[in-house]
Motif scaffolding. Structure first.
Motif, PDB file in Angstrom:
ATOM      1  N   ASP A 188      -2.375  -0.389 -14.102  1.00 33.49           N
ATOM      2  CA  ASP A 188      -0.900   0.704 -14.391  1.00 33.49           C
ATOM      3  C   ASP A 188       0.017   1.505 -13.389  1.00 33.49           C
ATOM      4  N   CYS A 189       0.703   1.035 -12.958  1.00 39.40           N
ATOM      5  CA  CYS A 189       1.824   2.390 -12.041  1.00 39.40           C
ATOM      6  C   CYS A 189       3.068   3.305 -12.522  1.00 39.40           C
ATOM      7  N   CYS A 190       3.276   3.616 -12.184  1.00 38.14           N
ATOM      8  CA  CYS A 190       4.634   4.750 -12.351  1.00 38.14           C
ATOM      9  C   CYS A 190       6.208   4.108 -12.401  1.00 38.14           C
ATOM     10  N   SER A 191       7.178   4.076 -13.408  1.00 36.01           N
ATOM     11  CA  SER A 191       8.183   2.504 -13.773  1.00 36.01           C
ATOM     12  C   SER A 191       8.869   2.630 -12.334  1.00 36.01           C
ATOM     13  N   CYS A 192       8.247   3.966 -11.352  1.00 37.03           N
ATOM     14  CA  CYS A 192       9.927   3.866 -10.148  1.00 37.03           C
ATOM     15  C   CYS A 192       8.791   3.678  -9.268  1.00 37.03           C
ATOM     16  N   CYS A 193       7.628   3.285  -8.924  1.00 38.14           N
ATOM     17  CA  CYS A 193       6.576   2.618  -8.110  1.00 38.14           C
ATOM     18  C   CYS A 193       6.564   1.531  -8.142  1.00 38.14           C
ATOM     19  N   ARG A 194       7.169   0.144  -8.412  1.00 32.69           N
ATOM     20  CA  ARG A 194       5.853  -1.060  -8.889  1.00 32.69           C
ATOM     21  C   ARG A 194       4.659  -0.962  -7.628  1.00 32.69           C
ATOM     22  N   VAL A 195       3.656  -1.241  -8.406  1.00 36.68           N
ATOM     23  CA  VAL A 195       2.660  -1.655  -7.192  1.00 36.68           C
ATOM     24  C   VAL A 195       3.172  -3.004  -6.437  1.00 36.68           C
ATOM     25  N   LYS A 196       3.748  -3.390  -5.299  1.00 40.18           N
ATOM     26  CA  LYS A 196       3.914  -4.122  -5.048  1.00 40.18           C
ATOM     27  C   LYS A 196       3.290  -4.632  -3.554  1.00 40.18           C
ATOM     28  N   THR A 197       4.049  -5.684  -2.190  1.00 42.94           N
ATOM     29  CA  THR A 197       3.082  -5.758  -1.187  1.00 42.94           C
ATOM     30  C   THR A 197       2.750  -4.906  -0.298  1.00 42.94           C
ATOM     31  N   GLY A 198       4.187  -3.998  -0.313  1.00 43.01           N
ATOM     32  CA  GLY A 198       3.479  -2.794   0.411  1.00 43.01           C
ATOM     33  C   GLY A 198       2.623  -1.558   0.140  1.00 43.01           C
ATOM     34  N   CYS A 199       2.110  -1.899  -1.233  1.00 38.38           N
ATOM     35  CA  CYS A 199       0.849  -1.177  -1.541  1.00 38.38           C
ATOM     36  C   CYS A 199      -0.319  -0.899  -0.787  1.00 38.38           C
ATOM     37  N   HIS A 200      -0.971   0.588  -0.787  1.00 40.62           N
ATOM     38  CA  HIS A 200      -2.242   0.164  -0.099  1.00 40.62           C
ATOM     39  C   HIS A 200      -2.904   0.941  -1.581  1.00 40.62           C
ATOM     40  N   ILE A 201      -4.509   1.269  -1.615  1.00 36.31           N
ATOM     41  CA  ILE A 201      -5.070   2.224  -2.789  1.00 36.31           C
ATOM     42  C   ILE A 201      -6.145   2.491  -1.538  1.00 36.31           C
ATOM     43  N   ARG A 202      -6.202   4.278  -2.260  1.00 32.87           N
ATOM     44  CA  ARG A 202      -7.472   5.127  -2.077  1.00 32.87           C
ATOM     45  C   ARG A 202      -7.565   5.591  -2.771  1.00 32.87           C
ATOM     46  N   CYS A 212      -1.838   5.358  -4.856  1.00 37.17           N
ATOM     47  CA  CYS A 212      -1.284   4.746  -4.375  1.00 37.17           C
ATOM     48  C   CYS A 212       0.053   4.582  -2.848  1.00 37.17           C
ATOM     49  N   LEU A 213      -0.335   4.180  -1.583  1.00 37.07           N
ATOM     50  CA  LEU A 213       0.824   4.549  -0.143  1.00 37.07           C
ATOM     51  C   LEU A 213       1.228   3.642  -0.857  1.00 37.07           C
ATOM     52  N   HIS A 214       2.581   4.223  -1.383  1.00 36.78           N
ATOM     53  CA  HIS A 214       3.760   3.023  -1.457  1.00 36.78           C
ATOM     54  C   HIS A 214       4.780   3.131   0.194  1.00 36.78           C
ATOM     55  N   LEU A 215       4.601   1.754   1.222  1.00 37.18           N
ATOM     56  CA  LEU A 215       5.107   1.890   2.700  1.00 37.18           C
ATOM     57  C   LEU A 215       6.140   0.707   2.060  1.00 37.18           C
ATOM     58  N   ASP A 216       6.723   0.829   1.105  1.00 38.73           N
ATOM     59  CA  ASP A 216       8.375  -0.542   0.802  1.00 38.73           C
ATOM     60  C   ASP A 216       9.151   0.710   0.635  1.00 38.73           C
ATOM     61  N   GLY A 217      10.363   0.409   1.689  1.00 39.86           N
ATOM     62  CA  GLY A 217      11.268   1.230   1.676  1.00 39.86           C
ATOM     63  C   GLY A 217      11.265   2.534   2.167  1.00 39.86           C
ATOM     64  N   ASP A 218      11.342   3.771   0.863  1.00 34.61           N
ATOM     65  CA  ASP A 218      11.318   4.730   1.400  1.00 34.61           C
ATOM     66  C   ASP A 218       9.162   5.051   1.265  1.00 34.61           C
ATOM     67  N   SER A 219       8.442   5.396   1.750  1.00 37.76           N
ATOM     68  CA  SER A 219       7.600   5.349   1.316  1.00 37.76           C
ATOM     69  C   SER A 219       6.855   7.075   0.524  1.00 37.76           C
ATOM     70  N   CYS A 220       6.201   6.527  -0.603  1.00 39.95           N
ATOM     71  CA  CYS A 220       5.617   7.704  -1.020  1.00 39.95           C
ATOM     72  C   CYS A 220       3.976   7.219  -1.098  1.00 39.95           C
ATOM     73  N   VAL A 221       3.571   8.620  -1.773  1.00 43.08           N
ATOM     74  CA  VAL A 221       2.286   8.427  -3.018  1.00 43.08           C
ATOM     75  C   VAL A 221       2.625   8.943  -4.504  1.00 43.08           C
ATOM     76  N   CYS A 222       1.382   7.749  -4.973  1.00 45.16           N
ATOM     77  CA  CYS A 222       1.617   8.022  -5.997  1.00 45.16           C
ATOM     78  C   CYS A 222       0.006   8.307  -6.629  1.00 45.16           C
ATOM     79  N   LEU A 223      -0.553   9.492  -7.521  1.00 47.35           N
ATOM     80  CA  LEU A 223      -1.330   9.741  -7.962  1.00 47.35           C
ATOM     81  C   LEU A 223      -1.803   9.501  -9.413  1.00 47.35           C
ATOM     82  N   CYS A 224      -2.401   8.085  -9.962  1.00 46.52           N
ATOM     83  CA  CYS A 224      -2.903   7.556 -10.516  1.00 46.52           C
ATOM     84  C   CYS A 224      -1.247   6.981 -12.141  1.00 46.52           C
ATOM     85  N   GLY A 225      -0.610   6.959 -11.099  1.00 45.44           N
ATOM     86  CA  GLY A 225       1.334   7.029 -11.352  1.00 45.44           C
ATOM     87  C   GLY A 225       1.796   7.941 -11.250  1.00 45.44           C
TER      88      GLY A 225
END
Length: 374
Positions: free
Chosen positions: A41-55, A63-76
């Motif tokens: 599961d992931c938050c609606s604004c940051c889907r798990v896609k190609t540029g996602c890395h899990i820690r 979830c480390l999102h490196l697509d576009g404006d990179s950011c981090v989500c903690l459990c969504g």
């Protein structure tokens, strides 16, 4: 690319069940134990896609999102102060973020508007791109003091940290370890600690490409795709014969046999085979690196370790797991532990190829792509 998870889920690291949403404490297997791979599961604004890395840590998934404006989500949940970060790591107490000009560590147990620790990085000092926990001149520890220096002679390429020991891979492919060695996890042949990085002599002359650490065990992959393991094997996490696991399996089989045929007697041939099994060499601690053959026809691409389990991806896209499985973290759709590497059949059955794996302490996360049909 899609991410799947299995294993310990008491804090919603894999999916948020109904009782977790309501804030109820539940011992139900479907809430706490996910033993069949489930898409994250992931938050609606940051889907798990190609540029996602899990820690992952014991109770957290980042979830480390490196697509576009990179950011981090903690459990969504998006971390607002993470916008623009290049890398991230998470422990039970802190979230560490790497930016192009600084490193920040945020205390996850406190609601603060500023990081608990930060360090600036200059363009001149940054040099080649490093992945956390490595930073220019040293590395970031899981607890204060966060910054620990490293000798420049080591020329570190990557670093794996557990709670008690560290494994460093140098640019030349040499492996160095230090920290507590009570379970043979340093690979020097003894059980004594090392305060400073010391080369693992048994691997000298064999360039390595990847290192990983578990709670009390270590692994590495050679340039040729061979897997080496050392440390504690109480739960079969090294993929070597474990007396505890074999004994438990034998008791289980005896109980099943007794339930089906109480009057059955063991033949002389069976007694002989049982005697041979009892003579098998069991390994509790492997203080030197040992070569582990997972599959004779495939090379190992990447590897990750949980507290007492290990997961490896082959160059053909298969995922193999072994060790402690009480929470379903081996992905075999059971809660059985294993001291033999076994392929996770779920992904091949779904025509998926595994490209990456990340272990939390008691769970496993696998990145997959759809298998191309010729």
């Amino acid at each position: 690319m899609r991410w799947f998870g299995f294993g310990f889920n008491a804090f919603g690291q894999i999916h948020v069940g109904e009782k977790l949403i309501k804030g109820e404490c539940s011992d139900a297997a479907e809430e706490v134990k996910v033993f069949s791979p489930a898409e994250l599961d992931c938050c609606s604004c940051c889907r798990v896609k190609t540029g996602c890395h899990i820690r992952a840590s014991w109770s957290r998934r980042a979830c480390l999102h490196l697509d576009g404006d990179s950011c981090v989500c903690l459990c969504g949940v998006s971390v607002k102060d993470s916008r623009g970060c290049k890398d991230a790591s998470v422990s039970e107490s802190h979230l560490t973020l790497a930016f192009s000009d600084r490193i920040e560590s945020w205390d996850l147990q406190k609601e603060e508007k500023t990081p608990s620790w930060s360090m600036g990085i200059t363009t001149e000092s940054s040099g080649p791109s490093l992945n956390l926990p490595l930073v220019p001149g040293g590395y970031i520890a899981t607890k204060p003091p966060f910054y620990r220096s490293l000798s420049p002679h080591l020329k570190a390429k990557s670093l794996a940290l557990s709670a008690e020991h560290a494994v460093l891979l140098s640019a030349s492919g040499a492996v160095y370890t230090w920290g507590l060695g009570s379970h043979g996890q340093l690979g020097h042949g003894g059980l004594t600690p090392e305060e400073e990085p010391r080369a693992v002599e048994a691997l000298w002359g064999m360039p390595m490409s990847c290192v990983a650490t578990g709670g009390w065990h270590s692994v590495c992959i050679s340039d040729g795709g061979d897997l080496y393991v050392w440390g504690w094997n109480e739960s079969g996490q090294l993929g070597l014969p474990s007396r505890g696991l074999r004994k438990a399996l034998q008791q289980q089989r005896s109980q099943q046999a007794g339930a089906t045929c109480q009057d059955a007697r063991t033949s002389p041939a069976e007694e002989s085979q049982e005697g041979e099994k009892n003579e098998e060499v069991f390994i509790s601690i492997q203080a030197f690196p040992a070569l582990l053959d997972i599959t004779p026809s495939c090379e190992i691409r990447t590897v990750s370790c949980g507290s007492r389990h290990t997961a490896a991806v082959t160059t053909t896209g298969d995922l193999y797991t072994w060790g402690w499985g009480d929470y379903g973290q081996l992905g075999h759709q059971t809660l059985i532990s294993s001291d033999e590497p076994q392929r996770v059949e779920f992904f091949s059955e779904q025509h998926m190829r595994v490209v990456d794996v990340v272990c939390g302490a008691w769970n496993t996360f696998a990145a997959v792509v759809k298998e191309e049909v010729a």
